[in-house]
Each structure stands twice: as C-alpha cells, then as structure tokens.
Design a protein around this motif. Structure first.
Motif, PDB file in Angstrom:
ATOM      1  N   MET A  40     -11.416   0.498   8.281  1.00 13.40           N
ATOM      2  CA  MET A  40     -10.253   1.399   8.334  1.00 13.40           C
ATOM      3  C   MET A  40      -9.780   1.692   6.906  1.00 13.40           C
ATOM      4  SD  MET A  40      -6.686   0.835  10.377  1.00 13.40           S
ATOM      5  CE  MET A  40      -7.538   0.468  11.898  1.00 13.40           C
ATOM      6  N   VAL A  74      -7.446   2.190   4.100  1.00 12.02           N
ATOM      7  CA  VAL A  74      -6.048   1.823   3.890  1.00 12.02           C
ATOM      8  C   VAL A  74      -5.263   2.999   3.327  1.00 12.02           C
ATOM      9  CG1 VAL A  74      -4.512   0.272   2.650  1.00 12.02           C
ATOM     10  CG2 VAL A  74      -6.655  -0.577   3.566  1.00 12.02           C
ATOM     11  N   GLN A 119      -3.559   5.052   5.717  1.00 13.65           N
ATOM     12  CA  GLN A 119      -2.407   4.497   6.429  1.00 13.65           C
ATOM     13  C   GLN A 119      -1.161   4.460   5.557  1.00 13.65           C
ATOM     14  OE1 GLN A 119      -3.713   0.616   7.350  1.00 13.65           O
ATOM     15  NE2 GLN A 119      -5.032   1.253   9.028  1.00 13.65           N
ATOM     16  N   ALA A 141       6.004 -14.147   4.981  1.00 22.88           N
ATOM     17  CA  ALA A 141       6.098 -12.681   5.014  1.00 22.88           C
ATOM     18  C   ALA A 141       6.601 -12.157   3.674  1.00 22.88           C
ATOM     19  CB  ALA A 141       7.032 -12.241   6.142  1.00 22.88           C
ATOM     20  N   ALA A 172       3.698 -12.401   1.216  1.00 21.80           N
ATOM     21  CA  ALA A 172       2.633 -11.454   1.566  1.00 21.80           C
ATOM     22  C   ALA A 172       3.019 -10.011   1.213  1.00 21.80           C
ATOM     23  CB  ALA A 172       2.299 -11.570   3.051  1.00 21.80           C
ATOM     24  N   GLU A 201       1.008  -7.462  -1.244  1.00 18.84           N
ATOM     25  CA  GLU A 201       0.602  -6.131  -0.766  1.00 18.84           C
ATOM     26  C   GLU A 201       1.099  -5.059  -1.731  1.00 18.84           C
ATOM     27  OE1 GLU A 201      -1.430  -5.808   1.808  1.00 18.84           O
ATOM     28  OE2 GLU A 201      -1.505  -3.633   1.572  1.00 18.84           O
ATOM     29  N   ASN A 223      -3.327   0.544  -3.820  1.00 17.44           N
ATOM     30  CA  ASN A 223      -2.944   1.382  -2.681  1.00 17.44           C
ATOM     31  C   ASN A 223      -2.396   0.503  -1.561  1.00 17.44           C
ATOM     32  OD1 ASN A 223      -3.863   4.029  -3.616  1.00 17.44           O
ATOM     33  ND2 ASN A 223      -5.899   3.087  -3.546  1.00 17.44           N
ATOM     34  N   ASN A 249      -0.806  -0.915   1.778  1.00 14.63           N
ATOM     35  CA  ASN A 249      -0.902  -0.444   3.151  1.00 14.63           C
ATOM     36  C   ASN A 249       0.498  -0.375   3.773  1.00 14.63           C
ATOM     37  OD1 ASN A 249      -1.175  -0.384   6.011  1.00 14.63           O
ATOM     38  ND2 ASN A 249      -3.288  -1.081   5.796  1.00 14.63           N
ATOM     39  N   GLU A 270       1.443   0.248   6.755  1.00 18.52           N
ATOM     40  CA  GLU A 270       1.551  -0.404   8.058  1.00 18.52           C
ATOM     41  C   GLU A 270       1.751  -1.913   7.899  1.00 18.52           C
ATOM     42  OE1 GLU A 270      -0.991  -0.232  12.201  1.00 18.52           O
ATOM     43  OE2 GLU A 270      -1.669   0.923  10.479  1.00 18.52           O
ATOM     44  N   LEU A 279       5.363  -6.605   7.941  1.00 14.27           N
ATOM     45  CA  LEU A 279       5.877  -7.812   7.283  1.00 14.27           C
ATOM     46  C   LEU A 279       7.384  -7.719   7.040  1.00 14.27           C
ATOM     47  CD1 LEU A 279       2.963  -8.411   4.722  1.00 14.27           C
ATOM     48  CD2 LEU A 279       3.585  -9.931   6.615  1.00 14.27           C
ATOM     49  N   ARG A 334       9.176  -8.399  10.227  1.00 10.22           N
ATOM     50  CA  ARG A 334       9.178  -9.851  10.458  1.00 10.22           C
ATOM     51  C   ARG A 334      10.234 -10.529   9.585  1.00 10.22           C
ATOM     52  NH1 ARG A 334       3.536 -13.172   9.870  1.00 10.22           N
ATOM     53  NH2 ARG A 334       4.353 -14.966   8.755  1.00 10.22           N
TER      54      ARG A 334
END
Lengths: 198, 143
Positions: free
Chosen positions: A1, A3, A6, A150, A153, A157, A162, A164, A166, A171, A174
């Motif tokens: 997929m 990224v 998205q 979270a 993370a 990210e 780039n 993501n 989503e 996160l 959450r």
C-alpha cells in the motif's frame, strides 16, 4: 500500500523531521527532580516529601484533566497539518514531563502514607490508600500500555519523509481516548486524596 | 513510502494486522499492578505470598508468550524495535530502581522483597517492549 497516497493533504508540508523525539535539554532537569525525590526519601524530610507529592500530584492531575478534557477535544477538531504541528511541539515534552511527575508523586506519596500511618491496615483511612493504589494501577496500565507507546509512535511517524496520515490519526485518537480515561480517573484521585486529608 | 525510501524495498502495509502484543502486555501489566497493590496494601506488615506469586507467574508467562509471538512476526522492523527498546529500558530501569529503593528503604525484606523485585523487573521489561512494538509496527522492516 502506497503510504504517500494515504497521507492527508498538507501533512507532508507540516510534518518535516525538524524536532527531537526526546528533548535532551530537559534531561538534566529530570535528573535533578529525581535526585531531589531520592534525597527527600533518604532524609525522611517531611517538607520535601509533601512538596514533591503536592507539586507532582497537582501537575499530574491538572495536566491529565487539561489534556483529556480541553486539549484532546480541541485537537480532534483541528486539521491534520495543525495537529501535526501541535504534536511535534507537545508530544516530546509530554515524554519527559509525565513519567517524571508520576514517579515524583508516587515515590513521595508512598513515604507520606507510611509516615502518617495510612499503610497500617488498622488505620481507618487505610482503605482510601488502597483505593488510591487501585486508581494509580488502572492509570498506569492505560498510560504505559496504550498512551505512552502511541505518543512515541506518533513522533517516529512524524519524522518520516512521508508520514502516513491514517497511522497518525489512529495513534492520535488512541492518545486522546486514553488521555480522557486517565482524566476521569484523576477525578477519582481528587476524591480519594481530599478524603485522606479531611 | 517505497517511492520516498528507495533502499527500503517493498514496504509492508503500515497498518497491517498485528498479533495482540499490546493487549497481552497490558494483561501482564494488570497482573503486576494487582500483585504490587496486594502486597503494598499489607505493608509494612507481611502480605500472604500465594496471591502475588500466582500473579507474578501469570505476568511472566504472558511476557514469555509475547516474546514468542514477537519472534514470529514476519517482516518486522527489529532495528527500530531494539533502538527504541533499549532507551525505554534505560528510562524504566531508573523508575523501577527508584521504586525498589523505596521498598528497601521501608525495610521490606526477604521473600516479600524478592517477589516485589521480580514484579518490578517484569514491569521494567514489559513497558519498553510495548513502546518499541508500537513504534516498530509502523516502520519499514528493511530499515
């Protein structure tokens, strides 16, 4: 997929890896605070313990309530790029502040409970101390198993070329839900602590 | 991601389903918290050890299960997992050390201290695994 496909509009512009995941400049302050707590415990210094517990607990409760019920809902209504910009500044600080004030509050609080005899099972207020252990236990599980991972993370990210959208949205959701739950638990903490000193 | 990171190879779906490592870790943490609360609720007197030891055994078994599950994940970003895990381990070793210091300072001794120390050790290992797993699951395995 793919990224990049998205990624939310504007996310790639907002999410440049121009921040540190752990604000290293804050580490000496953390070390100083923890050293202060150890000294207060070692010397059985009543004022030091009360200071650490009241300051740490006040900040912990205030931050949890503010993040859970004020910042969280506002963040949920912001655009993705605005959330990213906010998170890049906010999350690294939370990574240092929260574990420090939690450790400070709990370590000092346990000693105060011992000094005041609340740990003694025959003490009429012992049940309130046990209730506070349970509330802290629930908050610890939520914070350490879901909220803090979270938080970290999201920062990793955001440092990607780039990010993501989503993944970040998931996160952040959450993070906000768990912050809300710990906020509710803090209301229970306020009830228990005021009962203990009344 | 593949376009932006030419050395990464075919990237896995960043939100692909993963085994319930977080949930198992949370269950282990519930056992640890329950064991510490049970023991701490009896301090400074001695708490019966049967309940905390049973909870300790369940927590340890769950963490062992997590280790096995983690080792079987295909295309996992182990380098990122280890990078995040070792720093988180350092941070939680300091926190666990402070809690241990408080227990020793309060004259907790013998088998009770041994059980609490074992629980703190599990706590110290569990949290870094959960943080590192949550970070690594969204990273490209080739990095």
């Amino acid at each position: 997929m793919a990224v990049a496909a998205q990624a939310a509009p504007g996310l790639d512009q907002a999410a440049r890896p121009d921040f540190r995941i752990v604000p290293v400049k804050g580490l000496p302050i953390v070390a100083l605070i923890l050293a202060g707590v150890i000294v207060a415990i070692a010397r059985d210094a009543r004022w030091g313990l009360v200071f650490c517990h009241v300051v740490g607990g006040g900040l912990w409760t205030g931050i949890d309530l503010f993040v859970g019920f004020v910042v969280g809902p506002i963040l949920g209504r912001l655009s993705i790029p605005a959330r990213v910009e906010f998170s890049k500044k906010f999350m690294p600080m939370m990574l240092l502040i929260m574990p420090t004030i939690v450790t400070m509050t709990l370590a000092a609080g346990f000693q105060i409970a011992r000094q005041d005899g609340f740990l003694d099972t025959s003490n009429p207020k012992h049940a309130w101390v046990v209730a506070s252990f349970i509330v802290v236990g629930i908050m610890a599980v939520i914070a350490l198993a879901y909220l803090e991972p979270a938080n970290v993370a999201v920062l990793f990210e955001l440092r990607k070329p780039n990010p993501n959208g989503e993944v970040i949205a998931g996160l952040m959701k959450r993070f906000m839900y768990t912050a809300g739950i710990t906020g509710v638990m803090q209301v229970a903490t306020l009830v228990i602590m005021t009962k203990l000193v009344s | 991601m593949a376009a932006a990171e030419p050395h990464a190879g075919p990237a896995p779906d960043p939100i692909r389903p993963m085994p319930p490592v977080t949930e198992i870790g949370a269950a282990s943490m519930i056992c640890i918290a329950a064991g510490v609360i049970f023991t701490a609720a009896h301090l400074p007197a001695r708490a019966p050890l049967a309940v905390p030891v049973a909870l300790l055994a369940v927590a340890a078994a769950l963490q062992l299960l997590n280790a096995v599950i983690l080792s079987r994940i295909d295309a996992f970003a182990w380098s990122r997992f280890l990078q995040v895990g070792k720093w988180a381990l350092l941070a939680y070793a300091v926190i666990a050390g402070m809690i241990e210091y408080a227990f020793v300072y309060d004259h907790t001794r013998g088998s009770q201290l041994a059980v609490l120390t074992a629980m703190l050790a599990l706590f110290m290992l569990n949290v870094p695994v959960l943080i590192a797993f949550t970070v690594a699951r969204y990273q490209s395995a080739a990095r």
